[in-house]
Design an enzyme around this catalytic site. Structure first.
Site, PDB file in Angstrom:
ATOM      1  N   GLU A 160       0.834  -1.201   0.000  1.00  0.00           N
ATOM      2  CA  GLU A 160       0.000   0.000   0.000  1.00  0.00           C
ATOM      3  C   GLU A 160       0.872   1.256   0.000  1.00  0.00           C
ATOM      4  O   GLU A 160       1.826   1.356   0.773  1.00  0.00           O
ATOM      5  CB  GLU A 160      -0.885  -0.042   1.246  1.00  0.00           C
ATOM      6  N   CYS A 205      -5.542  -3.090   2.193  1.00  0.00           N
ATOM      7  CA  CYS A 205      -5.340  -3.243   3.639  1.00  0.00           C
ATOM      8  C   CYS A 205      -6.630  -3.363   4.441  1.00  0.00           C
ATOM      9  O   CYS A 205      -7.220  -4.425   4.512  1.00  0.00           O
ATOM     10  CB  CYS A 205      -4.481  -2.079   4.155  1.00  0.00           C
ATOM     11  N   LYS A 221      -9.080   2.822  -2.151  1.00  0.00           N
ATOM     12  CA  LYS A 221      -9.379   2.139  -0.894  1.00  0.00           C
ATOM     13  C   LYS A 221     -10.765   2.539  -0.405  1.00  0.00           C
ATOM     14  O   LYS A 221     -11.139   3.710  -0.477  1.00  0.00           O
ATOM     15  CB  LYS A 221      -8.315   2.492   0.146  1.00  0.00           C
TER      16      LYS A 221
END
Length: 639
Positions: free
Chosen positions: A46, A171, A115
């Protein structure tokens, strides 16, 4: 990229916080290394282009510009690689900043995935700099790349290998109750890339491993998890570069925390898709609205480096075997217990030969009687010596019954079989199938009649491997009132008996000798007092047949792929011609012996592979094996 296999990699390139040019160089080096190792996909962490720990530097225009320039460098420097690459960077769009995964291939950016779930607790403060991309489904004009797909509902599909469909999440997206990857796989993704920056704390590595492993199992997918590592700021937290590659609940490869290596493994896409077809509820919650972005990648040979166990019916870790054995024995015993209760049977009648199968059946019956609070002496064990019985097996049968405390009855069947031979004009010197099967059917007749006399139930001894090969006498050992071993293959029976030998000191010696005795139906006269008829010399090694059975039924492997897996699993133990020889035997027997399985008695399923005609395996008795045997024969001609 053949046989549905793709090689994937997860890496944590060394980085310098906020030095995008240096980080791009490290990502490029890692990409070339992964490609050299044969990888078709590389996932990096990330925000790997900038570093995850830039903090309020993400508000600096210069850093954001440098990140895009670095992305262009990565595209240019990896354009010659046959590699799908996922890298992380911050991206501006419509006045907001997004934490994105960029998917690259052949020198171009295929799309950007923002994200969805941004943590804002503990040491993580992403909401301070970033916006959630959960509701964004758009296109973005990102010079110098032009207009690109931008959103969470993007799938990337390989035109040359349609089974390869990549999706991405970032994540925290995995750590929430409903991760985006659930929708991704429902829409067709077979591989999920997770670009992550997960800080290391005590116990977190194991939790992370369980999470990734569990998600790959739940979604029946390949899951490639790349974690931030060396170079991230250690002001308040440390990142370990714990990378994971999982497939349907199995960890294929990982780098230990702080190891700084490259996780590399093959994911079997055909295996995953077969499993999804088997699970007809898999797409029950299908998620629509996805855009598929096609890309091209040259097909090339995929070396098979993943570990393949020669014993697929047993757990991969030996430490797990005792628990697995106890679970299987409990399933068998509880199944028999219920049948005895329901029928009101006064006893259980078990034919004991001194061989593996009848030994396990007797051990299971003793467990069932303990569950019923009934003494073992109420079990009627029957040994029926015939023309092929040796003193060794006869002695082991008697010794086992004594050690377990069951009632033993010995009935010599030679006289009654000879009378039967006289009735049908069978020459005893003719050692043909009739000679052998008459003995097996006589034994079953004796057991059934004894069960009637004593108000009991005949416990079957035949196992899953014998049923697959049809290595049973129709209406002989093929038949019982409850087959406790019907779901247990021969290789697993050995493990179960060995497990009981370790536990039971009184019966341990005889159980170990049973394990050392060659597998045989003992239907032909012994030679110099020794077993003359060894099953594995006739039909082939059971460990090979169990391997063929597992991958044929569980994952629908064709002979070519089955052969490739078997070569890897049995490397150094069986040569290619032997594997192919017994593979042809397996398919020939498996198809032509289905009629014996179509009328099997009840018996408990203990694993994911079962041949019950009422449940897991429904096959016409006259299905042709020609296509399977022909492919195996063609492989023999090639080798």
């Amino acid at each position: 990229m053949n046989d549905g296999l793709i090689r994937v990699a997860a890496a944590s390139p060394h980085l310098l916080v906020a030095d995008c040019a240096a980080n791009a160089d490290e990502i490029v080096k890692t990409a070339w290394r992964a490609s050299t190792e044969g990888a078709h996909l590389l996932v990096t962490p990330e925000l790997g282009i900038t570093g995850y720990t830039c903090g309020d530097l993400f508000g600096q225009q210069h850093l954001l510009d440098e990140a895009v320039k670095a992305l262009a460098t990565i595209c240019k420097e990896t354009s010659d690689l046959q590699l799908l690459l996922a890298v992380g960077l911050p991206v501006r769009h419509n006045g907001k900043l997004y934490n994105c995964a960029a998917v690259l291939q052949g020198g171009r950016v295929l799309g950007l995935v923002p994200k969805t779930y941004l943590p804002n607790y503990g040491e993580f403060y992403e909401l301070r700099q970033f916006a959630s991309g959960g509701a964004v489904e758009d296109f973005i004009n990102l010079p110098p790349f032009g207009t690109l797909p931008f959103g969470t509902k993007l799938l990337f599909r390989c035109e040359e290998m349609p089974q390869l469909v990549l999706a991405a999440e970032i994540c925290e997206d995995l750590w929430v109750p409903q991760p985006p990857s659930g929708g991704h796989v429902a829409a067709g993704a077979t591989v999920v890339a997770n670009l992550s920056a997960s800080s290391e704390t005590v116990g977190k590595a194991e939790y992370r491993r369980l999470l990734v492993k569990g998600q790959s199992a739940k979604l029946v997918c390949g899951y490639v998890y790349a974690d931030a590592g060396h170079g991230e700021s250690t002001t308040d937290m440390v990142f370990s570069g714990h990378n994971l590659i999982c497939e349907n609940g199995v960890v294929l490869a990982e780098t230990a925390p702080f190891d700084e290596g490259l996780a590399l493994a093959e994911i079997d896409l055909e295996l995953l898709l077969q499993e999804r077809r088997r699970l007809n509820t898999f797409f029950a919650s299908y998620a629509g609205g996805y855009e598929t972005v096609p890309f091209h990648m040259e097909l090339r040979e995929t070396p098979l480096s993943r570990a393949i166990s020669p014993l697929p019916f047993q757990p991969g870790q030996n430490s797990e075997l005792p628990g697995r054995c106890e679970s299987i024995l409990a399933i068998q015993a509880q199944g028999l217990r219920k049948r005895l209760e329901h029928t009101g049977a006064k006893t259980a009648v078990v034919g004991v030969s001194g061989g593996l199968d009848s030994t396990l059946a007797l051990l299971v019956t003793c467990r069932a009687f303990r569950l019923l609070s009934k003494p073992a002496r109420e079990i009627l064990a029957v040994t029926m010596p015939g023309f092929g019985t040796t003193e060794r097996t006869k002695g082991n049968a008697a010794a086992l019954c004594e050690a377990l405390g069951v009632t033993l009855k010995t009935i010599d069947i030679t006289k009654s079989v000879r009378a039967h031979f006289a009735d049908i004009d069978q020459d005893e010197k003719c050692r043909d199938t009739t000679y052998e099967n008459a003995q097996a059917r006589m034994r079953t007749l004796v057991l059934m009649d004894l069960a009637n006399q004593n108000g009991g139930l005949v416990v079957g001894t035949g196992d899953l491997s014998e049923l697959a090969l049809g290595w049973a006498t129709y209406n002989g050992d093929h038949m019982s009132m409850y087959g406790v071993n019907a779901g247990v293959p021969k290789t697993l029976i050995r493990a179960l008996v060995a497990h009981e030998a370790e536990k039971d000191k009184k019966a341990g010696r005889v159980l170990r000798d049973v394990l050392d005795t060659p597998v045989s139906p003992e239907l032909l006269p012994p030679k110099e007092g020794r077993i003359s008829q060894q099953t594995e010399e006739i039909v082939g090694p059971y460990e090979l047949h169990d391997f063929f059975l597992f991958y044929t039924l569980r994952y629908g492997f064709r002979p070519r792929k089955l052969y490739r897996y078997a070569q890897k699993a049995f490397e150094g133990r069986y040569e290619a011609p032997e594997i192919l020889r017994w593979m042809q035997v397996f398919f020939s027997r498996f198809f032509c012996q289905q009629f014996k399985r179509s009328c099997l008695p009840d018996g408990p399923k203990v694993g994911s592979v079962s041949l019950s005609p009422r449940g897991d395996w429904r096959m016409p008795s006259d299905a042709a094996a020609r296509a399977w045997v022909a492919e195996a024969q063609a492989l023999s001609a090639e080798s």
